[in-house]
Scaffold this motif. Structure first.
Motif, PDB file in Angstrom:
ATOM      1  N   ARG A   1      21.759   0.356  -2.451  1.00 37.74           N
ATOM      2  CA  ARG A   1      23.003   0.173  -1.695  1.00 37.74           C
ATOM      3  C   ARG A   1      24.205   0.188  -2.628  1.00 37.74           C
ATOM      4  O   ARG A   1      25.252   0.722  -2.297  1.00 37.74           O
ATOM      5  CB  ARG A   1      22.952  -1.154  -0.929  1.00 37.74           C
ATOM      6  N   TYR A   2      24.044  -0.438  -3.783  1.00 40.92           N
ATOM      7  CA  TYR A   2      25.092  -0.442  -4.803  1.00 40.92           C
ATOM      8  C   TYR A   2      24.492  -0.946  -6.105  1.00 40.92           C
ATOM      9  O   TYR A   2      23.300  -1.279  -6.165  1.00 40.92           O
ATOM     10  CB  TYR A   2      26.291  -1.298  -4.365  1.00 40.92           C
TER      11      TYR A   2
ATOM     12  N   PRO B   1      29.269  -4.382  -5.550  1.00 46.36           N
ATOM     13  CA  PRO B   1      29.340  -3.465  -4.415  1.00 46.36           C
ATOM     14  C   PRO B   1      30.179  -2.208  -4.638  1.00 46.36           C
ATOM     15  O   PRO B   1      29.987  -1.213  -3.938  1.00 46.36           O
ATOM     16  CB  PRO B   1      29.948  -4.340  -3.308  1.00 46.36           C
ATOM     17  N   HIS B   2      31.105  -2.232  -5.593  1.00 47.26           N
ATOM     18  CA  HIS B   2      31.925  -1.044  -5.807  1.00 47.26           C
ATOM     19  C   HIS B   2      31.268  -0.037  -6.750  1.00 47.26           C
ATOM     20  O   HIS B   2      31.852   1.003  -7.038  1.00 47.26           O
ATOM     21  CB  HIS B   2      33.304  -1.436  -6.370  1.00 47.26           C
ATOM     22  N   GLN B   3      30.041  -0.320  -7.213  1.00 51.48           N
ATOM     23  CA  GLN B   3      29.337   0.571  -8.137  1.00 51.48           C
ATOM     24  C   GLN B   3      28.179   1.265  -7.420  1.00 51.48           C
ATOM     25  O   GLN B   3      27.321   0.610  -6.829  1.00 51.48           O
ATOM     26  CB  GLN B   3      28.788  -0.218  -9.328  1.00 51.48           C
ATOM     27  N   GLN B   4      28.151   2.602  -7.492  1.00 56.14           N
ATOM     28  CA  GLN B   4      27.021   3.348  -6.959  1.00 56.14           C
ATOM     29  C   GLN B   4      25.835   3.211  -7.913  1.00 56.14           C
ATOM     30  O   GLN B   4      26.020   3.061  -9.119  1.00 56.14           O
ATOM     31  CB  GLN B   4      27.383   4.819  -6.785  1.00 56.14           C
TER      32      GLN B   4
END
Length: 528
Positions: A217-218, A222-225
């Motif tokens: 998902r990350y 959360p802002h990192q793929q």
């Protein structure tokens, strides 16, 4: 360059024959001519399909034990010819070269041959040459040619042929080409890294490859793929474990579970049950016990606060009583070499808990590379597989450690290898009682670990923290005596450290003054 382009002729040569006959039959049903070699051709004929041997098309027999069969202009001309080039088309007509629109190749099982411990000559024979050459030719000409290297792409190709009246889209051919180049790159990586190990020294060039195991998902935030890739190794661990329940693992779950399993794998099940609890890639409790339940309980009692939401690794099959105890607090992941029916039943009531099982523990001394990216490059080193025995220890103080102290010192040293530097570990009777990790100052790690032990004593109603009568491990030498003195003030009676400081004499004198026993290992375990 066309978007949709028809598939009229396919060359199929695979070592992994999973789904082969169904796929080939679907192609044949669409009127696609099938070319093949060796065992693949036989498998297709045995399934009742009509196949032309590549040797018939090239007019040249397979030779040299199959080493030479597809390395021929008729094959590569059929793959590389630009269909909209008059010159290319004229050359094809002049030399009797038929276009090949689909190549289905998976390579000789090189990685599996290495993994099973085959000898040098057998490994060499499992280096595929013709396969990568065809894959690269087809991928380069993806404007017209489809190249399939993974069984899981069979359905995508058939779906497009069905949707587009026997044609595939340029977008699909692009995706297949990217996958194909990644496969040959990973294959060559496996070969080159194996040879690097065989010939020794530092290779001028290094490469690394992997296969997508899981989309995440990350990443850490959360802002990192992020995604998880397998290197194809069959070594037991997070990449090969079976997940029995719970939602998909996150990036942090995978990282922390790996740390937990690598640590607990240091403890041979034949020497007794062991448990490691990890939080943010650092141990917050590690213990041995007379039973798995006792090992877990003692590990949990090192730092109950940090254990909440942690990762638990066990060195033996998870049993019902241990599963029941673990269910008492929120736990992200449990990993163990198996789980019995009672444990599976208990955990089935905990829907958010992920249970992973492996066939066995990971070999703690297995050779492997550790990779870290830095700006503009990579740092590459061997995994830290350093281990010491009693015979490796050098007693440097007036007092030698007792038998119990020595046993705890060796236990603490194993744990220290898996704690972020600067690392200080207090151990008593085969269990950690205080862990100080990741501090810029070694004396701060010593104080933090002691403070955690004091907090646990107050929380559990003990009259004194368990650091009283404990031993201490330091992953690197004490640069000053202050860290050792702090450990002594916390109640430690013996220490293990690498030695090698300019102030070793000062530190040894402080140990003697405090009545401590101290041993040097001559080995450091930095972990950054």
């Amino acid at each position: 360059m066309p978007d949709l382009y028809p598939v009229s002729r396919a060359l199929i040569s695979v070592s992994d024959k999973t789904g082969l006959t169904d796929f080939a039959a679907a192609l044949a049903a669409r009127g696609v001519e099938l070319l093949s070699t060796g065992g693949t051709a036989k498998a297709l004929r045995d399934a009742g399909l009509t196949v032309r041997d590549v040797s018939e098309v090239t007019g040249f027999p397979e030779m040299m034990d199959g080493r030479v069969k597809t390395l021929h202009p008729v094959v590569h001309g059929g793959l590389l010819a630009l269909r909209d080039s008059d010159d290319h088309v004229a050359s094809m007509q002049e030399h009797g070269i038929g276009a090949i629109d689909l190549v289905v190749v998976n390579l000789y099982p090189f990685e599996a041959t290495v993994a099973k411990g085959a000898g040098y000559d057998e490994v060499i024979e499992n280096i595929d040459i013709g396969g990568p050459a065809m894959i690269r030719s087809a991928a380069k000409n993806h404007g017209y040619v489809n190249v399939v290297v993974d069984v899981q792409d069979y359905d995508a190709v058939l779906a497009e042929l069905e949707a587009n009246d026997g044609k595939t889209s340029y977008a699909l051919r692009q995706r297949l080409a990217q996958t194909a180049y990644a496969r040959t790159a990973a294959y060559d990586t496996a070969v080159s890294n194996w040879m690097a190990g065989e010939v020794g020294g530092t290779p001028r060039r290094r490469s690394f490859g992997g296969t997508l195991a899981q989309e995440l998902r990350y990443g850490e935030n959360p802002h990192q793929q992020a995604a998880f890739y397998s290197d194809g190794s069959e070594r037991p661990g997070i990449a090969t474990a079976v997940q029995h329940q719970g939602k998909a693992l996150s990036y942090n779950n995978i990282n922390d579970t790996d740390a937990a399993f690598e640590l607990v794998s240091e403890f041979d099940p034949a020497d007794g049950p062991a448990c490691a609890i990890i939080k943010h890639a650092n141990p917050c409790g590690v213990a041995k016990g007379g039973s798995l339940l006792e090992a877990y309980t003692r590990a949990f009692d090192c730092d109950r606060t940090s254990a909440f939401g942690g990762i638990i690794a066990l060195n033996r099959k998870l049993d019902g009583p241990t599963a029941e105890a673990i269910s008492g607090i929120f736990t992200e992941v449990v990993i163990a070499p198996g789980a019995d029916e009672d444990a599976l039943g208990i955990f089935s009531q905990k829907k958010n808990l992920r249970l992973l099982t492996t066939e066995s523990l990971a070999a703690p001394d297995a050779a492997a590379l550790a990779l870290r990216q830095v700006s503009g490059g990579y740092l590459v080193q061997d995994r830290d597989v350093g281990r010491i025995s009693r015979d490796d220890l050098k007693v440097v103080t007036k007092r030698a450690p007792s038998a119990q102290e020595l046993e705890d010192l060796l236990f603490a040293w194993v744990v220290a290898k898996h704690v972020k530097s600067n690392a200080i570990i207090y151990v008593k009777d085969g269990a950690t009682v205080g862990v100080g990790a990741g501090q810029m100052s070694r004396v701060d790690s010593t104080r933090i670990a002691a403070r955690k032990a004091q907090d646990m004593a107050e929380a559990t109603g003990l009259s004194a923290p368990l650091t009283q009568g404990s031993v201490v491990a330091s992953d690197a030498f004490f640069p000053f005596a202050d860290g050792l003195i702090t450990a002594a003030e916390a109640g430690a009676t013996a220490l293990i450290q690498p030695g090698g400081s300019m102030r070793d004499d000062e530190v040894i004198a402080a140990a003697d003054a405090a009545g401590l026993a101290m041993v040097f290992t001559g080995m450091r375990h930095f972990r950054h």
